[in-house]
Design an enzyme around this catalytic site. Structure first.
Site, mmCIF file in Angstrom:
data_model
loop_
_atom_site.group_PDB
_atom_site.id
_atom_site.type_symbol
_atom_site.label_atom_id
_atom_site.label_comp_id
_atom_site.label_asym_id
_atom_site.label_seq_id
_atom_site.Cartn_x
_atom_site.Cartn_y
_atom_site.Cartn_z
ATOM 1 N N ASP A 238 3.978 5.430 -9.425
ATOM 2 C CA ASP A 238 4.605 6.143 -8.316
ATOM 3 C C ASP A 238 4.534 7.440 -8.045
ATOM 4 O O ASP A 238 4.634 8.715 -7.254
ATOM 5 C CB ASP A 238 6.002 5.954 -7.739
ATOM 6 C CG ASP A 238 5.935 4.697 -6.806
ATOM 7 O OD1 ASP A 238 5.144 4.417 -6.833
ATOM 8 O OD2 ASP A 238 7.503 4.175 -6.799
ATOM 9 N N GLU A 264 -3.493 4.267 -2.631
ATOM 10 C CA GLU A 264 -3.404 5.322 -3.658
ATOM 11 C C GLU A 264 -4.373 6.267 -2.830
ATOM 12 O O GLU A 264 -5.492 6.994 -3.848
ATOM 13 C CB GLU A 264 -3.681 5.293 -5.090
ATOM 14 C CG GLU A 264 -5.095 4.024 -5.501
ATOM 15 C CD GLU A 264 -6.229 3.230 -4.292
ATOM 16 O OE1 GLU A 264 -4.601 3.043 -3.332
ATOM 17 O OE2 GLU A 264 -7.114 1.942 -4.642
HETATM 18 N N1 LIG Z 1 2.866 3.060 -7.577
HETATM 19 C C1 LIG Z 1 2.429 2.434 -6.764
HETATM 20 N N2 LIG Z 1 0.925 1.464 -6.699
HETATM 21 C C2 LIG Z 1 0.492 1.577 -4.919
HETATM 22 C C3 LIG Z 1 0.864 2.033 -4.164
HETATM 23 N N3 LIG Z 1 -0.097 2.009 -3.030
HETATM 24 C C4 LIG Z 1 -1.043 1.736 -3.647
HETATM 25 N N4 LIG Z 1 -0.986 1.194 -5.171
HETATM 26 C C5 LIG Z 1 -1.279 0.123 -5.665
HETATM 27 O O1 LIG Z 1 -2.755 0.762 -6.486
HETATM 28 C C6 LIG Z 1 -3.548 -0.266 -6.203
HETATM 29 C C7 LIG Z 1 -5.384 -0.126 -6.139
HETATM 30 O O2 LIG Z 1 -5.698 -0.995 -6.850
HETATM 31 P P1 LIG Z 1 -6.804 -0.913 -6.456
HETATM 32 O O3 LIG Z 1 -7.515 -1.302 -4.575
HETATM 33 O O4 LIG Z 1 -7.804 -2.458 -7.323
HETATM 34 O O5 LIG Z 1 -8.074 0.318 -6.714
HETATM 35 P P2 LIG Z 1 -7.575 0.915 -8.069
HETATM 36 O O6 LIG Z 1 -7.153 0.275 -9.113
HETATM 37 O O7 LIG Z 1 -7.890 2.338 -8.005
HETATM 38 O O8 LIG Z 1 -9.824 0.548 -8.467
HETATM 39 P P3 LIG Z 1 -10.593 1.631 -7.617
HETATM 40 O O9 LIG Z 1 -10.457 1.950 -6.389
HETATM 41 O O10 LIG Z 1 -12.004 1.425 -7.460
HETATM 42 O O11 LIG Z 1 -11.420 3.292 -8.731
HETATM 43 C C8 LIG Z 1 -2.818 -1.606 -6.309
HETATM 44 O O12 LIG Z 1 -2.762 -1.870 -7.338
HETATM 45 C C9 LIG Z 1 -1.817 -1.041 -5.309
HETATM 46 O O13 LIG Z 1 -0.272 -2.098 -5.609
HETATM 47 C C10 LIG Z 1 2.052 3.140 -4.252
HETATM 48 O O14 LIG Z 1 2.869 3.506 -2.976
HETATM 49 N N5 LIG Z 1 2.780 2.817 -5.388
#
Ligand SMILES: Nc1nc2c(ncn2[C@@H]2O[C@H](COP(=O)(O)OP(=O)(O)OP(=O)(O)O)[C@@H](O)[C@H]2O)c(=O)[nH]1
Length: 350
Positions: A238, A264
């Site tokens: 976060d 993200e």
């Molecule tokens: N800590 C946190 N994690 C988040 C939040 N929103 C999304 N995520 C995490 O971001 C991650 C996104 O993972 P993926 O969509 O697999 O993409 P990635 O691991 O970034 O891989 P690539 O996009 O392919 O580079 C997931 O584990 C979500 O849980 C948030 O508000 N806080």
């Protein structure tokens, strides 16, 4: 307020003069004095001089100003019946203070009115000692005292109510500002949220459709963010989101809009920016984000990278936000597929 405060005593004074209860000279003096007061208040408000005072509405001054000319009339009027009628109209301006004054000030002003009338009565009695023997005079004084106490209590109550209303109004205003702020900002990072981004994009798309200017959209996605979560924990991840968002926000122009699109993924809207300039901006931000250093709870340091997909608005009336984001997403997909930590642009529209 001032005009109304003088018109009633003036009309009673005029009637008293017609009935022979009041000399024409005191009436003329009264009219000249109140005209001067009215002009003075008009000039003060018109020139904005009132804004220099702690109470810009000048309510206290406006409530107090009619008292001396009113007392002057009462001093010159012949019978105590006419004086009683004038007294009733002279205290009317007090009501204007009901909502503006706090309890203390209202009671204070009421007391000044009562003491002023007592002083007038003392002066009258000095010149005409027989007044002291007149039960009607005492009844009038007692009635005024009772009226002032009642008025003070009611005024105090209304003033308190006014205070409560003002406080509630202020709280409501603050709550509305907070709600309006929350409606367009992302809770975690504090940057704009998806809802606001889409609004801005809609505006830019229609402006571009009118042929005003091109603009670019950068879709930025943190690379392998799942690993950041898995390795360093949700809270640290976060914090990464927050710092990246603040960094980008602090490194763009005032006319640009940056926000969190979801998860993200972030969106940067660059008005009046074509493909080459957008690419430069995205490259610069990509490098800067890659240079940021983070630490987890164990003190282990790590960095992140971002992939960026860029789309440039077509100057076309049929352009839509969805289509533009779809293009940016396709470019982002290319960036991810070609190894991440890079910027890819969608094909520039013709
Ligand atoms: N800590 C946190 N994690 C988040 C939040 N929103 C999304 N995520 C995490 O971001 C991650 C996104 O993972 P993926 O969509 O697999 O993409 P990635 O691991 O970034 O891989 P690539 O996009 O392919 O580079 C997931 O584990 C979500 O849980 C948030 O508000 N806080």
């Amino acid at each position: 307020m001032a005009g109304a405060s003088y018109s009633m005593p003036a009309s009673i004074a005029f009637a008293a003069a017609m009935a022979g209860e009041l000399g024409w000279t005191p009436l003329l003096n009264y009219l000249l004095t109140v005209t001067a007061l009215l002009v003075a208040f008009y000039v003060v408000f018109r020139t904005g001089a009132n804004l220099r005072f702690a109470e810009p509405g000048l309510t206290t001054a406006q409530v107090m100003a009619p008292l001396p000319p009113g007392l002057y009339l009462m001093y010159h009027v012949g019978s105590h019946e006419a004086r009683a009628a004038m007294l009733l109209t002279v205290i009317v301006p007090l009501f204007y203070g009901l909502l503006d004054f706090g309890m203390r000030r209202f009671l204070g002003v009421t007391a000044v009115y009562f003491v002023a009338y007592c002083a007038l009565f003392a002066v009258l009695a000095w010149h005409q000692p027989e007044l002291l023997q007149d039960p009607d005079e005492w009844i009038m004084l007692i009635a005024l005292a009772a009226l002032m106490v009642q008025l003070g209590l009611i005024g105090g109550f209304v003033s308190e109510l006014g205070d409560v209303l003002r406080r509630k109004n202020r709280e409501l205003g603050e709550a509305l500002t907070r709600i309006a702020d929350m409606a367009v900002h992302d809770e975690l990072t504090g940057v704009y949220n998806r809802h606001h981004l889409v609004d801005v994009l809609r505006r830019e798309v229609s402006r571009a459709a009118r042929g005003d200017a091109v603009f670019s959209v950068c879709l930025m996605d943190l690379d392998l963010f799942k690993q950041v979560n898995d390795r360093h924990g949700h809270l640290v991840a976060d914090e990464v989101l927050r710092r990246c968002a603040h960094h980008v926000e602090s490194r763009i122009r005032d006319i640009d809009t940056f926000g969190r699109y979801g998860g993200e993924e972030f969106v940067l809207v660059l008005p009046a920016t074509g493909a080459p300039a957008a690419r430069d901006v995205a490259e610069r931000l990509r490098r800067e984000l890659a240079d940021l250093e983070f630490a987890n709870d164990a003190g282990e340091r790590f960095g992140i990278t971002v992939s960026v997909g860029i789309a440039v608005s077509p100057r076309s009336p049929s352009a839509t936000v969805d289509a533009l984001l779809h293009e940016a997403d396709a470019a982002l997909y290319d960036a991810k597929n070609s190894g991440r930590n890079r910027v890819c642009s969608a094909a520039v529209p013709g």
